[in-house]
Design an enzyme around this catalytic site. Structure first.
Site, PDB file in Angstrom:
ATOM      1  CG  HIS A  25      -0.353   0.027   2.543  1.00  0.00           C
ATOM      2  ND1 HIS A  25       0.224   1.167   3.078  1.00  0.00           N
ATOM      3  CD2 HIS A  25      -0.235  -0.937   3.500  1.00  0.00           C
ATOM      4  CE1 HIS A  25       0.654   0.911   4.301  1.00  0.00           C
ATOM      5  NE2 HIS A  25       0.407  -0.363   4.586  1.00  0.00           N
TER       6      HIS A  25
ATOM      7  CB  CYS B 273       1.555  -3.484   5.184  1.00  0.00           C
ATOM      8  SG  CYS B 273      -0.082  -4.002   5.754  1.00  0.00           S
TER       9      CYS B 273
END
Length: 421
Positions: free
Chosen positions: A251, A268
């Site tokens: 992301h 992440c």
């Protein structure tokens, strides 16, 4: 001449700071009487933000402080939230009147943890600039592409770097790479909330647009910047080993920052918003592998071809022994720690396969869309995925299967086998 001499010494000092060397000695002979030097107008370097921040460092190395100032100023006009550029800007101003003993010494009241994060980012970018392997060599982790896989993504956790490779007639061809952020506590995720990034072979499962995140996450959507691309953690072997967690995504970053520290996410892989969009154009949902390794291994074309051929031979040997009803050689391919997707251990699996094989007069096994990737590290694993078409005198079956192989007693053995999820 005296002014040039003082500037030259100060530029040498800041170069040491940018390389995160031990504290340098003061660079003016009498710190009690600092000299304010008039700086000439410099020439700004062009290129990507990373190229320009590195160009500014080069200018300092070469004593071209005016060019460093012009480059940083131009960069901040384009990327006003680039914190590392602000830090360097503060140091350049501070150098006019005072010696600096470390990068960020001119940053005023910046919190220690924030300053350390920016120093780590500077080191990651500087170190990567010295690394030429991705353009000259091949990644040992991308051994066999399925024909439908146009690209593969490789994440080097140690280098805080994400790479894209194109499938060119089965050979990985370098496309691009970017700085990336991983988990706050590093890599090798084991349980929910441990703030680590998983290691292994995963696949991009979907695309969560920013508009979707705004609707579902509210104010928290800004954490993901331009959007998110979830990956398949936990995969089959993760689940069999009891690893837990969810929501591991590729992301972007919040609007108030250009880039995050190398270790700053909850697990992440995060990139600048511009670079996330660049990566996104190469992603095929459900197809693109994301191979996350502790440290990337780069090999020559000859070595890569040898490993590629050996991996294909390994899988074909397993297929041929199964098809030819060579039960014992086939079962010897399975590790002592083997588990099937329905929880069978090696003894139970072997007993069942022996009974099934006894009822066969013939069988045919065809594999299609085969891919093979390796996770690397001290205990490397091969992840194989394929469409399996099995036919025999009493059974026809088609499925998408995944196997995980690891070394046991000097040979590759299957530690997990089952339907690909």
């Amino acid at each position: 001449m005296r002014s040039l001499f003082i500037w030259g010494k100060r530029s040498t000092c800041l170069l040491a700071l940018l390389m995160l060397a031990p504290p340098a000695r003061p660079i003016v002979s009498n710190p009690a009487k600092p000299q304010f030097l008039e700086e000439k107008i410099g020439s700004a370097s062009i290129g990507s933000p990373e190229q320009r921040i590195l160009a500014a460092i080069d200018h300092i190395r070469n004593g071209r402080l005016a060019d460093a100032r012009a480059t940083v100023n131009a960069l901040l006009l384009e990327q006003p939230n680039y914190r590392l550029a602000h830090l360097l800007s503060g140091d350049l101003y501070a150098m006019r009147t005072m010696p600096l003993n470390n990068i960020g010494a001119g940053s005023g009241k910046l919190a220690t943890d924030q300053l350390n994060d920016l120093r780590k980012e500077a080191l990651a970018r500087i170190t990567n600039r010295k690394t030429k392997e991705p353009q000259a060599l091949l990644p040992a982790h991308l051994l066999v592409f399925a024909p439908s896989q146009q690209y593969a993504i490789l994440v080097d956790a140690a280098a805080s770097r994400i790479y894209v490779f194109k499938n060119v007639d089965g050979v990985p061809s370098y496309v691009t790479d970017h700085y990336a952020t991983i988990g706050k506590l590093g890599a090798d995720k084991f349980k929910e909330g441990d703030q680590r990034t998983p290691l292994g072979v995963y696949f991009v499962t979907s695309h969560l647009t920013r508009s979707y995140l705004d609707k579902t996450r509210g104010a928290q959507a800004d954490l993901y910047g331009v959007g998110a691309w979830p990956i398949s953690f936990p995969n089959e072997i993760d689940k069999s080993e009891g690893r837990t967690g969810s929501g591991i995504w590729l992301h972007g970053v919040p609007a108030n920052t250009y880039a995050r520290a190398p270790w700053a996410s909850n697990g992440c892989v995060a990139m600048t918003n511009e670079e996330m969009l660049d990566i996104a154009q190469y992603i095929q949902i459900g197809q693109t592998p994301v191979v996350i390794v502790p440290k990337a291994e780069w090999v020559s074309k000859v070595e890569w071809q040898s490993r590629h051929d050996a991996a294909l031979s390994l899988i074909d040997g397993w297929r041929e022994e199964w098809e030819s009803l060579k039960t014992q050689p086939y079962l010897n391919r399975y590790a002592k720690q083997f588990k099937s997707d329905d929880g069978q251990d090696l003894a139970t699996w072997s007993h069942q396969k022996t009974l099934v094989s006894a009822g066969k007069r013939w069988s045919k096994v065809h594999l299609d869309e085969l891919s093979i990737f390796t996770s690397g590290g001290p205990n490397p694993r091969l992840t194989t995925s394929f469409k399996q078409d099995y036919r025999s005198n009493n059974l026809d079956n088609q499925m998408k299967k995944r196997q995980y192989w690891q070394q046991e007693d000097g040979a590759w053995k299957i530690i997990f086998e089952g339907a690909a999820t």
